[in-house]
Write a protein that holds these residues in place. Structure first.
Motif, PDB file in Angstrom:
ATOM      1  N   SER A  90       0.852  -1.191   0.000  1.00 20.72           N
ATOM      2  CA  SER A  90       0.000   0.000   0.000  1.00 20.72           C
ATOM      3  C   SER A  90       0.886   1.238   0.000  1.00 20.72           C
ATOM      4  CB  SER A  90      -0.899   0.023   1.230  1.00 20.72           C
ATOM      5  OG  SER A  90      -1.642   1.229   1.307  1.00 20.72           O
ATOM      6  N   GLU A  91       0.341   2.333  -0.521  1.00 24.28           N
ATOM      7  CA  GLU A  91       1.027   3.626  -0.427  1.00 24.28           C
ATOM      8  C   GLU A  91       0.542   4.423   0.778  1.00 24.28           C
ATOM      9  OE1 GLU A  91       3.679   4.740  -2.165  1.00 24.28           O
ATOM     10  OE2 GLU A  91       3.634   2.656  -2.841  1.00 24.28           O
ATOM     11  N   ASP A  92      -0.420   3.864   1.505  1.00 21.30           N
ATOM     12  CA  ASP A  92      -0.957   4.517   2.699  1.00 21.30           C
ATOM     13  C   ASP A  92      -0.183   4.024   3.919  1.00 21.30           C
ATOM     14  OD1 ASP A  92      -2.375   5.310   4.947  1.00 21.30           O
ATOM     15  OD2 ASP A  92      -4.335   4.959   4.049  1.00 21.30           O
ATOM     16  N   PRO A  93       0.576   4.879   4.582  1.00 21.03           N
ATOM     17  CA  PRO A  93       1.362   4.438   5.742  1.00 21.03           C
ATOM     18  C   PRO A  93       0.527   3.762   6.819  1.00 21.03           C
ATOM     19  CG  PRO A  93       2.098   6.598   5.037  1.00 21.03           C
ATOM     20  CD  PRO A  93       0.855   6.292   4.251  1.00 21.03           C
ATOM     21  N   ASP A  94      -0.689   4.216   7.033  1.00 25.29           N
ATOM     22  CA  ASP A  94      -1.536   3.600   8.052  1.00 25.29           C
ATOM     23  C   ASP A  94      -1.869   2.153   7.688  1.00 25.29           C
ATOM     24  OD1 ASP A  94      -1.550   5.871   9.605  1.00 25.29           O
ATOM     25  OD2 ASP A  94      -3.422   6.638   8.770  1.00 25.29           O
ATOM     26  N   GLU A  95      -2.110   1.904   6.405  1.00 23.91           N
ATOM     27  CA  GLU A  95      -2.394   0.530   5.964  1.00 23.91           C
ATOM     28  C   GLU A  95      -1.155  -0.348   6.108  1.00 23.91           C
ATOM     29  OE1 GLU A  95      -4.044   0.555   2.059  1.00 23.91           O
ATOM     30  OE2 GLU A  95      -5.885   1.586   2.666  1.00 23.91           O
ATOM     31  N   VAL A  96       0.009   0.215   5.844  1.00 25.09           N
ATOM     32  CA  VAL A  96       1.254  -0.531   6.030  1.00 25.09           C
ATOM     33  C   VAL A  96       1.452  -0.846   7.513  1.00 25.09           C
ATOM     34  CG1 VAL A  96       3.764  -0.467   5.787  1.00 25.09           C
ATOM     35  CG2 VAL A  96       2.316   0.456   3.972  1.00 25.09           C
ATOM     36  N   GLY A  97       1.161   0.122   8.358  1.00 24.97           N
ATOM     37  CA  GLY A  97       1.260  -0.114   9.789  1.00 24.97           C
ATOM     38  C   GLY A  97       0.338  -1.219  10.254  1.00 24.97           C
ATOM     39  N   GLU A  98      -0.877  -1.252   9.724  1.00 25.71           N
ATOM     40  CA  GLU A  98      -1.828  -2.291  10.094  1.00 25.71           C
ATOM     41  C   GLU A  98      -1.351  -3.659   9.611  1.00 25.71           C
ATOM     42  OE1 GLU A  98      -5.040  -4.561  11.371  1.00 25.71           O
ATOM     43  OE2 GLU A  98      -4.166  -2.671  12.057  1.00 25.71           O
ATOM     44  N   PHE A  99      -0.767  -3.706   8.421  1.00 26.99           N
ATOM     45  CA  PHE A  99      -0.244  -4.976   7.928  1.00 26.99           C
ATOM     46  C   PHE A  99       0.899  -5.447   8.824  1.00 26.99           C
ATOM     47  CE2 PHE A  99       2.231  -7.707   5.023  1.00 26.99           C
ATOM     48  CZ  PHE A  99       1.229  -8.567   4.614  1.00 26.99           C
ATOM     49  N   ALA A 100       1.757  -4.527   9.255  1.00 30.62           N
ATOM     50  CA  ALA A 100       2.851  -4.870  10.160  1.00 30.62           C
ATOM     51  C   ALA A 100       2.302  -5.422  11.479  1.00 30.62           C
ATOM     52  CB  ALA A 100       3.731  -3.654  10.410  1.00 30.62           C
ATOM     53  N   ARG A 101       1.244  -4.799  11.988  1.00 29.76           N
ATOM     54  CA  ARG A 101       0.627  -5.266  13.231  1.00 29.76           C
ATOM     55  C   ARG A 101       0.109  -6.690  13.070  1.00 29.76           C
ATOM     56  NH1 ARG A 101      -3.762  -6.525  15.433  1.00 29.76           N
ATOM     57  NH2 ARG A 101      -4.958  -6.135  13.518  1.00 29.76           N
ATOM     58  N   GLN A 102      -0.516  -6.972  11.932  1.00 29.21           N
ATOM     59  CA  GLN A 102      -1.044  -8.306  11.675  1.00 29.21           C
ATOM     60  C   GLN A 102       0.076  -9.337  11.553  1.00 29.21           C
ATOM     61  OE1 GLN A 102      -3.700  -8.190   8.287  1.00 29.21           O
ATOM     62  NE2 GLN A 102      -4.873  -6.482   9.126  1.00 29.21           N
ATOM     63  N   LEU A 103       1.174  -8.946  10.936  1.00 30.99           N
ATOM     64  CA  LEU A 103       2.314  -9.861  10.839  1.00 30.99           C
ATOM     65  C   LEU A 103       2.859 -10.198  12.218  1.00 30.99           C
ATOM     66  CD1 LEU A 103       4.405  -8.533   7.806  1.00 30.99           C
ATOM     67  CD2 LEU A 103       3.003 -10.601   7.895  1.00 30.99           C
ATOM     68  N   ALA A 104       3.001  -9.192  13.063  1.00 32.66           N
ATOM     69  CA  ALA A 104       3.495  -9.421  14.423  1.00 32.66           C
ATOM     70  C   ALA A 104       2.542 -10.333  15.190  1.00 32.66           C
ATOM     71  CB  ALA A 104       3.678  -8.090  15.152  1.00 32.66           C
ATOM     72  N   ALA A 105       1.241 -10.114  15.013  1.00 30.18           N
ATOM     73  CA  ALA A 105       0.251 -10.956  15.686  1.00 30.18           C
ATOM     74  C   ALA A 105       0.327 -12.398  15.193  1.00 30.18           C
ATOM     75  CB  ALA A 105      -1.147 -10.388  15.461  1.00 30.18           C
ATOM     76  N   ALA A 106       0.735 -12.585  13.937  1.00 29.59           N
ATOM     77  CA  ALA A 106       0.864 -13.929  13.366  1.00 29.59           C
ATOM     78  C   ALA A 106       2.114 -14.646  13.848  1.00 29.59           C
ATOM     79  CB  ALA A 106       0.870 -13.846  11.843  1.00 29.59           C
ATOM     80  N   GLY A 107       3.029 -13.907  14.470  1.00 28.92           N
ATOM     81  CA  GLY A 107       4.244 -14.516  14.984  1.00 28.92           C
ATOM     82  C   GLY A 107       5.519 -14.090  14.284  1.00 28.92           C
ATOM     83  N   ALA A 108       5.421 -13.238  13.276  1.00 33.50           N
ATOM     84  CA  ALA A 108       6.622 -12.747  12.601  1.00 33.50           C
ATOM     85  C   ALA A 108       7.400 -11.813  13.530  1.00 33.50           C
ATOM     86  CB  ALA A 108       6.249 -12.015  11.321  1.00 33.50           C
ATOM     87  N   VAL A 109       8.703 -11.819  13.387  1.00 35.91           N
ATOM     88  CA  VAL A 109       9.545 -10.930  14.198  1.00 35.91           C
ATOM     89  C   VAL A 109      10.221  -9.862  13.348  1.00 35.91           C
ATOM     90  CG1 VAL A 109       9.962 -12.675  15.966  1.00 35.91           C
ATOM     91  CG2 VAL A 109      11.538 -12.475  14.015  1.00 35.91           C
ATOM     92  N   GLY A 110      10.057  -9.944  12.021  1.00 37.17           N
ATOM     93  CA  GLY A 110      10.680  -8.967  11.140  1.00 37.17           C
ATOM     94  C   GLY A 110       9.849  -8.727   9.900  1.00 37.17           C
TER      95      GLY A 110
END
Length: 263
Positions: A90-110
């Motif tokens: 996404s080009e929307d920083p907020d959407e990128v932030g939400e995707f990062a949050r979901q990755l962390a919740a899934a167990g990703a560390v990076g």
């Protein structure tokens, strides 16, 4: 379940060890578990392989769902997982932030975020948003000045400096293979430098001597696997026995089990 030692902080620590973090990049459950079974503590994903295996284009934000599905599949495995998220899908920083949050919740560390030679301030905003939404996630900020651009040293550092100021935990310059330029970047940066391994570039030991903190394999292993399949078919069609290592049916089957044994 992931052992207690496999935490986001331990992933960060691997970037500050005496030897560089050698990060193999997987594209599915089997490849990730098999590579982890060889003793690698951390596994990355590769956007090209994830896209190619699904018949989708790379770098076109077409694999957001597939990337998240893979993260959910691998996030609870007993290794550290870093996800290649293209430009954040996404080009929307907020959407990128939400995707990062979901990755962390899934167990990703990076997470790996690439700028594609786009606007520096926009990419910096994505990095800040990702760190704000998932502070524990190691954000590896990639610039494509050597991958897509004109190999400009000044622009490369300018972009990387903006990204580290935005909160990136590490920075990545795929395509950079000149030892002098790598060493110069290491000396100027405040965060770990990630370099993409190339068979024609510096060896792992040379990159270590230059001060590189992380060495990624990118799509190399996936492309090598495709090459091995083509070579095997060539040998078979020519009446020869295929050479190279071939896991047994049982070994391969075990890679799909919840408690998969590895070879």
């Amino acid at each position: 379940m992931r052992p207690p030692s496999a935490t986001p902080s331990s992933f960060s620590t691997l970037h500050h060890a005496e030897t560089p973090l050698l990060l193999p990049n997987a594209w599915d459950h089997a490849s990730a578990v098999a590579l982890a079974g060889q003793g690698f503590p951390a596994i990355g994903t590769t956007s090209l392989a994830v896209a190619s295996a699904a018949g989708l284009p790379d770098g076109a934000a077409a694999t957001r769902d597939g990337t998240m599905k893979l993260a959910l599949l691998l996030g609870s495995q007993p290794f550290l997982l870093s996800v290649d998220a293209e430009n954040g899908f996404s080009e929307d920083p907020d959407e990128v932030g939400e995707f990062a949050r979901q990755l962390a919740a899934a167990g990703a560390v990076g997470i790996n975020l690439e700028d594609g030679m786009g606007a520096v301030d926009r990419h910096a905003a994505k990095i800040t948003a990702a760190k704000s939404a998932a502070p524990q996630l190691f954000v590896n900020a990639r610039t494509d000045t050597y991958w897509l651009g004109g190999h400009d040293e000044a622009e490369t550092f300018s972009r990387l400096d903006a990204y580290q100021q935005a909160g990136a935990d590490g920075v990545f310059v795929p395509g950079l293979a000149d030892g002098r330029r790598i060493a110069a970047l290491v000396a100027r940066l405040d965060v770990p430098l990630n370099i993409l391994y190339s068979p024609s570039g510096p060896t792992v030991s040379h990159l270590a001597d230059l001060g590189v903190s992380r060495i990624s394999l990118g799509s190399f292993l996936y492309r090598r696997a495709l090459g091995a399949a083509l070579e095997a078919m060539d040998e078979i069609s020519q009446g020869r026995r295929p050479s190279g290592r071939t896991p047994t049916y049982e070994e391969t089957l075990s890679l799909g089990a919840p408690d998969a044994a590895v070879f």
